[in-house]
Design an enzyme around this catalytic site. Structure first.
Site, PDB file in Angstrom:
ATOM      1  N   ASP A  99       0.847  -1.196   0.000  1.00 19.40           N
ATOM      2  CA  ASP A  99       0.000   0.000   0.000  1.00 19.40           C
ATOM      3  C   ASP A  99       0.881   1.245   0.000  1.00 19.40           C
ATOM      4  OD1 ASP A  99      -2.142   1.678   0.158  1.00 19.40           O
ATOM      5  OD2 ASP A  99      -2.615   1.280   2.243  1.00 19.40           O
ATOM      6  N   GLU A 143      -7.226   4.636  -8.740  1.00 23.81           N
ATOM      7  CA  GLU A 143      -8.457   5.174  -8.172  1.00 23.81           C
ATOM      8  C   GLU A 143      -9.166   6.174  -9.078  1.00 23.81           C
ATOM      9  OE1 GLU A 143      -9.901   6.627  -3.763  1.00 23.81           O
ATOM     10  OE2 GLU A 143      -8.136   5.409  -4.133  1.00 23.81           O
ATOM     11  N   LYS A 165     -10.366   1.499  -8.913  1.00 23.43           N
ATOM     12  CA  LYS A 165     -10.710   1.666  -7.505  1.00 23.43           C
ATOM     13  C   LYS A 165     -11.837   2.701  -7.369  1.00 23.43           C
ATOM     14  CE  LYS A 165      -7.843   1.850  -3.301  1.00 23.43           C
ATOM     15  NZ  LYS A 165      -6.497   2.278  -2.856  1.00 23.43           N
ATOM     16  N   THR A 221     -13.519   0.460  -2.644  1.00 22.98           N
ATOM     17  CA  THR A 221     -12.788   0.938  -1.474  1.00 22.98           C
ATOM     18  C   THR A 221     -13.701   1.712  -0.534  1.00 22.98           C
ATOM     19  OG1 THR A 221     -10.769   2.121  -0.817  1.00 22.98           O
ATOM     20  CG2 THR A 221     -12.049   3.060  -2.634  1.00 22.98           C
ATOM     21  N   PHE A 242     -11.846  -1.232   5.374  1.00 26.95           N
ATOM     22  CA  PHE A 242     -10.802  -0.446   6.041  1.00 26.95           C
ATOM     23  C   PHE A 242     -10.754  -0.765   7.539  1.00 26.95           C
ATOM     24  CE2 PHE A 242      -9.697   3.413   3.196  1.00 26.95           C
ATOM     25  CZ  PHE A 242      -9.521   2.567   2.110  1.00 26.95           C
TER      26      PHE A 242
END
Length: 392
Positions: free
Chosen positions: A17, A101, A137, A161, A183
């Site tokens: 990440d 993203e 994403k 996400t 998350f």
């Protein structure tokens, strides 16, 4: 004896990440993922100046072809190009996939999210990258999930996400998305604040409990959607989720796992989930919105995450605007780094705390040089390579 990291990779795909290519080269994960705050930080590092300038040159040429050479047009094109350029470089390092993203400001617009997903894949394919190695994403709003359903039907794979609630996870699975990213750490943050607690035992960590529940639901009902735990606050969360399909882990935790030995016990197992009794649920739009409204944590954290990523994009656009002016000999230094700091200083007190930070913990820790749990303007300026002076 093998390290915890080596043992983890026998049961879980480790994803790095970060937007820092050097970290990815060092850690050699199978997959990698980025987000706007990571890209903004990386784009301000001197070693990536060629990537940023290359994206701006390309954007300028494309805008000129379209007879739209204004700064906003160039910056908008450069933003997408920069995301793909970092993605392409990551794909040259990792054997698997990269997540790129969609602009978080499109999170409630299904049509524009679909268009942006198609456009980003088009840029990858024009550069010779297979769409099979790219995950688009998208935030786990109702509109984002519907966009992902369309894209998946076109062979464009998606990573949903900012996922915090079971209703989001079930809607994603029903839509046939490739992967979700619940998350873990942000769920923990919310519960610590709401319940006035400093910590939880790892097995009782609310983020761990949430991801475990989602994993077991998916495996019990035979969904193909993969679960990728994300946003970790401590090593215990990662250890408790050993066996999850994927875990996206910041470089500092990957290195820590690599330096420790011992026996890593698999905690999540598809066979065990299959044997459980778990009723199946479905959500139409009305049911989804009602469930989201009732889940205060998911409601709060989704809104906060979209706002944070949106602010990071604005900061990145300002950075690109500055670089665009500098390339034309019209330097305008200072605003981008200032905007980047302001994007995360939510209460305007002159410090960024862990709760305000929407990037990964690894980046926060790197910027927080004195380890006091706060990032100052000076630490921010130093952490992005001193490339910009913070405006007063």
């Amino acid at each position: 004896m093998s390290s915890l990291f080596e043992q983890l990779t026998t049961m879980t795909v480790a994803v790095c990440d970060t937007g820092d290519l050097n970290s990815i080269k060092k850690l050699t994960p199978r997959d990698a993922t980025t987000n706007p705050s990571l890209l903004t930080a990386a784009a301000q590092m001197p070693e990536y100046a060629d990537v940023v300038d290359g994206a701006l040159r390309w954007a300028g040429a494309e805008a000129k072809k379209a007879a739209k050479g204004d700064e906003a047009q160039v910056v908008g094109l450069a933003l997408d190009r920069l995301s793909v350029e970092f993605g392409l470089r990551i794909l040259a390092i990792v054997p698997g996939r990269v997540s790129t993203e969609v602009d978080a400001r499109l999170s409630f617009d299904t049509r524009k999210t679909i268009e942006k997903g198609r456009y980003l894949i088009g840029l990858y394919e024009a550069a010779g990258a297979s769409r099979e190695r790219v995950l688009i994403k998208i935030a786990s709003t109702w509109e984002g999930i519907r966009a992902a359903e369309v894209l998946e039907n076109e062979g464009i794979h998606c990573n949903l996400t900012l996922l915090f609630g079971m209703h989001q996870a079930i809607a994603c699975a029903e839509a046939g998305v490739t992967l979700i990213s619940p998350f873990v750490g942000r769920i923990l943050d919310w519960h610590k604040k709401a319940e006035g607690r400093d910590s939880y035992p790892p097995a009782e960590d609310p983020g761990v409990v949430s991801v475990t529940k989602i994993y077991n639901y998916y495996k019990h009902h035979g969904y193909k959607t993969e679960v990728m735990g994300a946003s970790f606050r401590n090593l215990g969360e990662i250890i408790e989720l050993a066996g999850c399909d994927l875990l996206t882990i910041a470089p500092n935790f990957l290195l820590e796992l690599g330096s420790q030995t011992g026996t890593l016990v698999r905690k999540l197992d598809p066979a065990a989930a299959k044997a459980m009794t778990i009723p199946k649920l479905t959500f139409d739009e009305a049911g989804f919105r009602a469930a989201h409204e009732a889940d205060r944590m998911a409601n709060d954290k989704l809104a906060e995450g979209i706002a944070g990523f949106s602010k990071a994009i604005v900061a990145l656009e300002q950075l690109l605007g500055e670089r665009y002016h500098a390339m034309a000999g019209q330097a305008r230094v200072g605003q981008a780094a200032h905007a980047f700091f302001q994007a995360f200083d939510l209460d305007g007190d002159g410090f960024i705390t862990k709760e305000e930070w929407s990037g990964t913990l690894a980046v926060f820790m790197a910027l927080d040089t004195d380890g006091d749990g706060k990032i100052t303007p000076a630490e921010m300026a130093a952490g992005v390579g001193g490339a910009f002076v913070l405006a007063k």
